[in-house]
Design a protein around this motif. Sequence first.
Motif, PDB file in Angstrom:
ATOM      1  N   ALA A  44      -2.313   6.917  -2.814  1.00 10.59           N
ATOM      2  CA  ALA A  44      -3.802   6.455  -2.537  1.00 10.59           C
ATOM      3  C   ALA A  44      -3.894   6.335  -0.907  1.00 10.59           C
ATOM      4  O   ALA A  44      -2.953   5.635  -0.417  1.00 10.59           O
ATOM      5  N   GLY A  45      -5.028   6.319  -0.263  1.00 11.93           N
ATOM      6  CA  GLY A  45      -5.255   6.074   1.016  1.00 11.93           C
ATOM      7  C   GLY A  45      -4.938   4.337   1.053  1.00 11.93           C
ATOM      8  O   GLY A  45      -5.373   3.870   0.276  1.00 11.93           O
ATOM      9  N   GLN A  46      -4.686   4.090   2.273  1.00 11.51           N
ATOM     10  CA  GLN A  46      -4.410   2.697   2.577  1.00 11.51           C
ATOM     11  C   GLN A  46      -5.715   1.820   2.130  1.00 11.51           C
ATOM     12  O   GLN A  46      -5.631   0.740   1.445  1.00 11.51           O
ATOM     13  N   GLY A  79       1.468  -2.162   2.655  1.00 15.43           N
ATOM     14  CA  GLY A  79       0.613  -1.579   3.549  1.00 15.43           C
ATOM     15  C   GLY A  79      -0.568  -0.726   2.708  1.00 15.43           C
ATOM     16  O   GLY A  79      -1.125   0.358   2.965  1.00 15.43           O
ATOM     17  N   LYS A  80      -0.974  -1.472   1.619  1.00 20.60           N
ATOM     18  CA  LYS A  80      -2.021  -0.902   0.601  1.00 20.60           C
ATOM     19  C   LYS A  80      -3.084  -2.066   0.472  1.00 20.60           C
ATOM     20  O   LYS A  80      -2.787  -3.112   0.088  1.00 20.60           O
ATOM     21  N   ASP A  81      -4.191  -1.501   0.948  1.00 21.00           N
ATOM     22  CA  ASP A  81      -5.210  -2.645   0.978  1.00 21.00           C
ATOM     23  C   ASP A  81      -6.051  -2.255  -0.280  1.00 21.00           C
ATOM     24  O   ASP A  81      -6.052  -1.160  -1.102  1.00 21.00           O
ATOM     25  N   ASN A  82      -6.908  -3.498  -0.591  1.00 15.93           N
ATOM     26  CA  ASN A  82      -8.013  -3.162  -1.757  1.00 15.93           C
ATOM     27  C   ASN A  82      -7.268  -2.761  -3.004  1.00 15.93           C
ATOM     28  O   ASN A  82      -7.712  -2.051  -3.750  1.00 15.93           O
ATOM     29  N   LEU A  83      -6.171  -3.619  -3.263  1.00 17.90           N
ATOM     30  CA  LEU A  83      -5.456  -3.363  -4.506  1.00 17.90           C
ATOM     31  C   LEU A  83      -5.574  -4.475  -5.651  1.00 17.90           C
ATOM     32  O   LEU A  83      -5.587  -5.700  -5.160  1.00 17.90           O
ATOM     33  N   GLU A 133       3.276  -7.447   1.717  1.00 27.91           N
ATOM     34  CA  GLU A 133       3.443  -7.476   3.260  1.00 27.91           C
ATOM     35  C   GLU A 133       2.574  -6.411   3.676  1.00 27.91           C
ATOM     36  O   GLU A 133       1.966  -5.533   2.957  1.00 27.91           O
ATOM     37  N   THR A 134       1.859  -6.792   4.899  1.00 32.51           N
ATOM     38  CA  THR A 134       0.849  -5.814   5.632  1.00 32.51           C
ATOM     39  C   THR A 134      -0.180  -5.370   4.619  1.00 32.51           C
ATOM     40  O   THR A 134      -0.457  -4.095   4.828  1.00 32.51           O
ATOM     41  N   SER A 135      -0.781  -6.094   3.723  1.00 34.28           N
ATOM     42  CA  SER A 135      -1.674  -5.453   2.616  1.00 34.28           C
ATOM     43  C   SER A 135      -2.714  -6.752   2.703  1.00 34.28           C
ATOM     44  O   SER A 135      -2.668  -7.849   2.805  1.00 34.28           O
ATOM     45  N   ASP A 136      -3.964  -6.202   2.812  1.00 31.21           N
ATOM     46  CA  ASP A 136      -5.256  -7.043   2.529  1.00 31.21           C
ATOM     47  C   ASP A 136      -6.158  -6.659   1.473  1.00 31.21           C
ATOM     48  O   ASP A 136      -6.129  -5.613   1.079  1.00 31.21           O
ATOM     49  N   LEU A 137      -6.582  -7.752   1.085  1.00 34.47           N
ATOM     50  CA  LEU A 137      -7.428  -7.731   0.136  1.00 34.47           C
ATOM     51  C   LEU A 137      -6.845  -7.300  -1.389  1.00 34.47           C
ATOM     52  O   LEU A 137      -6.840  -6.394  -2.016  1.00 34.47           O
TER      53      LEU A 137
END
Length: 742
Positions: free
Chosen positions: A417-419, A440-444, A489-493
């Motif tokens: 999935a896209g970041q 590195g995965k956001d909105n998860l 790490e490096t993940s938002d939301l």
Amino acid sequence: MPKALYLDEGPAAVRTLFMHVPPAADYFVEARIRALPGPPGQLYLLGRHVDANNWFGAGLQISDASPTVQADIVRQQHGKLSSLKQLRRAIASEGRFLTVRFEMAGEALSVYLNGEKLRTATVPASAIPGAVGVYSSGKGFELDDIRVGDPANKPMRIAPAVAASSFKAQAGDPPSTLPVSAFAGDGLTPARFTVRSSNPAVASATVRGGSIVVTPKKPGSASLVLASVADPSVQSIIDASIAPAFAPPAQKADLAGAIIPPARADAVQTDTPLCLRFDQPPRLGSAGSVRIYRRADHKLVDIIRPGDEVAAIGYPGQDQRRYTRRAPITIDGNSTIIRPHAHRLAYSSAYYVVIEPGVFDNATINGAPFAGIGKAAGWTFRTRAAAPSGPILSVDDDGPADFRTVQGALDHAMQHAGQATPVTVAVKNGSYDEMLFIRGKDNLTIKGESRDGVVIHNGNNDGYNPGSGLSQGPQSPSFTGGRALLMAETSDLLTLDTLTLKNTTLRSDRIAGQAETVFFNNDSGRLIARNASFFSEQDTIQVKGYSWFYRTLIEGNVDFIWGANRAALFEESELRSVGDSANPSSGGYVVQARTVNASDPGFVFLNSALTHGPGPGPLANTIAPGATYLARSPGTAATWDNVAYINCKMGEHIAPVGWAGKGVQRYATRAPAPNPASATASSGWREFGSTDLDGKPLDLSRRAGGYVLSAQEAATLSTRAAVFSGFDGGRGWHPEPGQAAP
């Protein structure tokens, strides 16, 4: 100055001084150190030694009973020894020389182990003249190649990459490729190295690029010696242990009802564990292996051995993965769980399983003694036809789903999935024993079927996987996956919704108490936890950046909410202090803040309840009235003790003085002063509107070391918008309870 030194066992003391260093000089002192058998002990290389009561040092704490060593930077000041920085490393120390380097460059003091820089402490006004020497206590030590030099000349590093310093195989196994971390002193330039086997008839080894290729030949042991071409004294050793050749049983076994997935199963998840059900609890053996073959061409695709190993969490090709020690074969009652290595099974493929007799002892299946499982037993299965697609990935430990493990779904989301693409991992009720990694995965969103029905658990801890945890590239030295159950790490939301995460480590086990359930490691990222429960004893929740816990339960005892955060809001939540399984008299501490800036809100508890209950473990220790403190300080000047309780209910276990400030704690010398030493409305330890559990206002005049807010001052911390107003350079963040996952 001597090149070598031998120190007998003995009490703590400065054993020898070598030379005087010019005022304010930058230098390092380095030595190869080997611990001798005996009691636990410590050895520090000294620098800037003024007198017996004032010096700096760096070195190791070692115990024969522990698989880890602890590297320390210490300071002796006015006769009191204190630790400035420390870090555990899982590394073989018995009978081995370990290279320790203590580097002093201005006010920066650094410790290296085998060429790897581990920790740096900055100490104001520490650049002073003084002698170089050695301090030890407890066990005896042997020192070799002692030297002092210019810290600009950095050490070379030659070591096995992201792995323990051991290799296990069986005679005749396919050659194995082991990556090597080999770099010059700049940490960037590859260093040439050689490899030599002490017993090539047992295991031969050759260099291939940045790796070595090891070929197991016959039963026995061998030492694989890695050495720098430029400086052969820079070495590392890998212990190779080769067992007898794989010998699959030929007879057919009755496996009816005893295996999962069942024989000839179809549409099996590619991350499936293998389960064997015995007639009684089996005993895990120490010999043999479990092997999975591709049915079409009988190609060997995986080997799983009893005992611990270091394995990667994440997907192949990921820029950095989480490397941890794990046990791939475990016993649970009458069943054993065998976890194949991740990403070894492909979609739309058929496989069969073979197990040697020595893997399990003292057990029967369907009334017959376990004698292994051969190809003739027919344990075959076929995987799902294709990988899932879409924004929702399903996980179930025993029913129809895309994946059997949560990490299997996370790997798919990170890889495919896209970041920024929203993805939900929908987890069915069940028990999931695993460590998790997100990078590195956001909105998860990880969303459970029910809060108590979905239990993700593991007994990871600092004694097993030292440190808070960091992901690594494949050429990194050692392994640093850390002690948390979930590391992001490096993940938002990232959202954790309607589930339970539980670190099952007991402090009473004396392995290591620190055992996070969640480590959110993103200084600018956002974490949401709602309708969820988190359990551990020590360090349950560690957060950086921004986090919102809404209607959650967080249970622990020692500093069970902490981190170098900016703003963390715990709203309408329960903070449950439980009895310490290692210390029945301890009530523990709720928070240890290391907030980044004085102006950051830090840890804010709003409309929440502080309760208490029996601790984990067989003793179920309780907490005495007044034994729990709202917070204690790490005692650092570089971070801030920003904690605020706003309109919270508190049980009788909370100490009347509230805060464990200097001179307040029962063992006063263990409690440093907070930063700031005197709290204000905008920084430090703060409180407003506290009541007992029945809603009766508490007498806050008995508090010591904190600041009682006025209603107007408390209003600046009483809404989500206010607490998160500093996010994204002041643009703010406005999370809502009803925000839906994709």
